[in-house]
Design a protein around this motif. Structure first.
Motif, PDB file in Angstrom:
ATOM      1  N   VAL A  50       0.849  -1.186   0.000  1.00 51.67           N
ATOM      2  CA  VAL A  50       0.000   0.000   0.000  1.00 51.67           C
ATOM      3  C   VAL A  50       0.889   1.242   0.000  1.00 51.67           C
ATOM      4  O   VAL A  50       1.789   1.371   0.833  1.00 51.67           O
ATOM      5  N   THR A  51       0.631   2.158  -0.931  1.00 50.74           N
ATOM      6  CA  THR A  51       1.452   3.364  -1.043  1.00 50.74           C
ATOM      7  C   THR A  51       0.682   4.645  -0.723  1.00 50.74           C
ATOM      8  O   THR A  51       1.295   5.673  -0.436  1.00 50.74           O
ATOM      9  N   GLU A  52      -0.652   4.601  -0.775  1.00 50.95           N
ATOM     10  CA  GLU A  52      -1.435   5.804  -0.458  1.00 50.95           C
ATOM     11  C   GLU A  52      -2.819   5.394   0.009  1.00 50.95           C
ATOM     12  O   GLU A  52      -3.451   4.513  -0.574  1.00 50.95           O
ATOM     13  N   VAL A  53      -3.292   6.043   1.067  1.00 49.89           N
ATOM     14  CA  VAL A  53      -4.634   5.798   1.581  1.00 49.89           C
ATOM     15  C   VAL A  53      -5.275   7.131   1.969  1.00 49.89           C
ATOM     16  O   VAL A  53      -4.711   7.885   2.754  1.00 49.89           O
ATOM     17  N   ILE A  54      -6.423   7.428   1.374  1.00 53.85           N
ATOM     18  CA  ILE A  54      -7.279   8.528   1.825  1.00 53.85           C
ATOM     19  C   ILE A  54      -8.633   7.883   2.094  1.00 53.85           C
ATOM     20  O   ILE A  54      -9.301   7.428   1.166  1.00 53.85           O
ATOM     21  N   ASP A  55      -8.993   7.800   3.345  1.00 55.45           N
ATOM     22  CA  ASP A  55     -10.144   7.006   3.772  1.00 55.45           C
ATOM     23  C   ASP A  55     -11.389   7.281   2.928  1.00 55.45           C
ATOM     24  O   ASP A  55     -11.827   8.429   2.791  1.00 55.45           O
ATOM     25  N   GLN A  56     -11.925   6.201   2.341  1.00 60.62           N
ATOM     26  CA  GLN A  56     -13.153   6.221   1.548  1.00 60.62           C
ATOM     27  C   GLN A  56     -13.065   7.118   0.318  1.00 60.62           C
ATOM     28  O   GLN A  56     -14.079   7.453  -0.288  1.00 60.62           O
ATOM     29  N   ARG A  57     -11.832   7.458  -0.071  1.00 61.32           N
ATOM     30  CA  ARG A  57     -11.662   8.295  -1.265  1.00 61.32           C
ATOM     31  C   ARG A  57     -10.647   7.723  -2.255  1.00 61.32           C
ATOM     32  O   ARG A  57     -10.897   7.719  -3.465  1.00 61.32           O
ATOM     33  N   ARG A  58      -9.500   7.220  -1.739  1.00 65.00           N
ATOM     34  CA  ARG A  58      -8.437   6.807  -2.662  1.00 65.00           C
ATOM     35  C   ARG A  58      -7.564   5.739  -2.003  1.00 65.00           C
ATOM     36  O   ARG A  58      -7.212   5.851  -0.828  1.00 65.00           O
ATOM     37  N   LEU A  59      -7.224   4.718  -2.785  1.00 70.89           N
ATOM     38  CA  LEU A  59      -6.349   3.638  -2.319  1.00 70.89           C
ATOM     39  C   LEU A  59      -5.421   3.256  -3.464  1.00 70.89           C
ATOM     40  O   LEU A  59      -5.874   2.980  -4.577  1.00 70.89           O
ATOM     41  N   THR A  60      -4.106   3.262  -3.186  1.00 68.96           N
ATOM     42  CA  THR A  60      -3.121   2.874  -4.202  1.00 68.96           C
ATOM     43  C   THR A  60      -2.182   1.839  -3.629  1.00 68.96           C
ATOM     44  O   THR A  60      -1.763   1.939  -2.475  1.00 68.96           O
ATOM     45  N   TYR A  61      -1.855   0.826  -4.438  1.00 64.04           N
ATOM     46  CA  TYR A  61      -0.835  -0.135  -4.029  1.00 64.04           C
ATOM     47  C   TYR A  61      -0.031  -0.604  -5.227  1.00 64.04           C
ATOM     48  O   TYR A  61      -0.499  -0.596  -6.363  1.00 64.04           O
ATOM     49  N   SER A  62       1.226  -0.968  -4.953  1.00 61.48           N
ATOM     50  CA  SER A  62       2.057  -1.543  -6.006  1.00 61.48           C
ATOM     51  C   SER A  62       1.495  -2.917  -6.344  1.00 61.48           C
ATOM     52  O   SER A  62       0.911  -3.597  -5.505  1.00 61.48           O
ATOM     53  N   PHE A  63       1.699  -3.327  -7.595  1.00 60.74           N
ATOM     54  CA  PHE A  63       1.116  -4.567  -8.109  1.00 60.74           C
ATOM     55  C   PHE A  63       2.224  -5.261  -8.894  1.00 60.74           C
ATOM     56  O   PHE A  63       2.462  -4.963 -10.054  1.00 60.74           O
ATOM     57  N   ARG A  64       2.949  -6.160  -8.211  1.00 60.18           N
ATOM     58  CA  ARG A  64       4.142  -6.764  -8.765  1.00 60.18           C
ATOM     59  C   ARG A  64       3.902  -8.257  -9.001  1.00 60.18           C
ATOM     60  O   ARG A  64       3.245  -8.925  -8.203  1.00 60.18           O
ATOM     61  N   PHE A  65       4.457  -8.767 -10.093  1.00 60.37           N
ATOM     62  CA  PHE A  65       4.254 -10.166 -10.449  1.00 60.37           C
ATOM     63  C   PHE A  65       5.471 -10.994 -10.060  1.00 60.37           C
ATOM     64  O   PHE A  65       6.614 -10.597 -10.300  1.00 60.37           O
TER      65      PHE A  65
END
Length: 319
Positions: free
Chosen positions: A237-252
């Protein structure tokens, strides 16, 4: 190992440009835990074997390379995760470690603020040092001495330098656009947010997941099965804004190239518009047909359909 047989690997880095700032970026998947690699990045004795003699005093690091003294203020130091410091004349090096399953990690290295005229040399030099790092970690036999390496540097670096020279014109090629998908769900924002962030609810519509917390830095693993193949994704998880935005790295697993998934939520009365942005698909296109953009279009369409069914039919999401 005879020095005449010492060559650089084909694990090339890539150049990047952000406005007038240039740099080089490498990824290496290493069969060692983050704690072991961290020691190689920060212990003076280990650094002397693959990079340069180093002194670390307070928040300053100084390295004595053949080409001169490098180093400066340490900007970030997060044990087993992130090291960042000034390198030379305002340029910055950054070492980031991400876990890749049991006993493995991914090293992401960037050198930003490099002069355009020095990009080819910087890429070739860092390529060499990262190859040496891998050899030190694997306890491989090393060339006899740094002096000997300098003496045969031209033959060692010739092929890699040619590849980097050929890649430089690509800096002016526009980056491919990110994949974006939007849907409006008949559910309020808090319900959709739970579907994205509660482990058991994620499992209902997405992939098998070992755990999840909407906290920056939280690492988790997603596993999907498709046509008998098992796809493992390592995420942070790289960024969290509650109930607005969620970002995470997605590595294979076993694949170089980090992509990022971002979920954005927009309330529309009692409904929610959800926007997915999957950035960086071009970084994994080299891995073969399974990683083609169209496959991601089909995959995300499938997951959005399942999420629609879950949100419209499962009352517990509305609790």
């Amino acid at each position: 190992m005879p020095e005449k047989n010492f060559t650089l690997s084909h694990l090339d880095g890539t150049f990047f440009r952000k406005g007038n700032v240039f740099g080089v970026r490498f990824e290496r998947i290493l069969n060692h835990p983050t704690s072991v690699v961290w020691k190689a990045l920060t212990d003076p004795g280990a650094l002397a074997k693959w990079l340069a003699p180093v002194t670390i005093e307070g928040d300053t690091i100084t390295l004595q390379l053949t080409g001169g003294t490098m180093g400066g203020k340490i900007l970030n130091w997060k044990k087993n995760a992130l090291l960042e410091y000034v390198w030379y004349e305002g340029s910055i090096v950054r070492w980031e470690l991400l876990t890749e399953g049991e006993g493995r990690c991914r090293l992401v290295f960037t050198h930003s603020g490099v002069m355009a005229s020095q990009l080819e040399g910087a890429a070739t030099g860092w390529h060499y040092h990262l190859d040496m790092l891998r050899r030190v970690l694997n306890h491989d036999e090393l060339p006899a001495s740094p002096v000997a390496i300098v003496a045969i540097w031209e033959s060692i670096s010739r092929d890699a330098a040619a590849r980097y020279k050929a890649a430089l014109p690509l800096l002016d090629t526009p980056a491919p656009s990110s994949f974006v998908m939007e849907r409006v769900f008949d559910a309020p924002v808090d319900c959709v947010w739970k579907a994205l962030t509660v482990r058991d609810q994620i499992r209902d519509w997405f992939m098998s997941i070992d755990g999840f917390e909407p906290e920056e830095g939280y690492e988790f693993t997603l596993v999907a099965m498709n046509n008998g193949k098992r796809y493992v994704h390592f995420c942070r998880v790289t960024e969290v804004i509650d109930q607005r935005r969620l970002t995470y790295s997605f590595r294979f697993q076993n694949t170089n190239g980090i992509t990022f998934v971002t979920w954005e939520l927009f309330p529309e009365g009692e409904k929610t518009r959800l926007r997915l942005t999957h950035e960086g698909l071009e970084r994994i296109a080299h891995a073969g047909a399974d990683y083609a953009r169209q496959n991601f279009v089909e995959g995300w369409t499938y997951f959005f359909t399942k999420l629609t069914q879950i949100l419209s039919g499962a009352a517990y999401y509305r609790v």
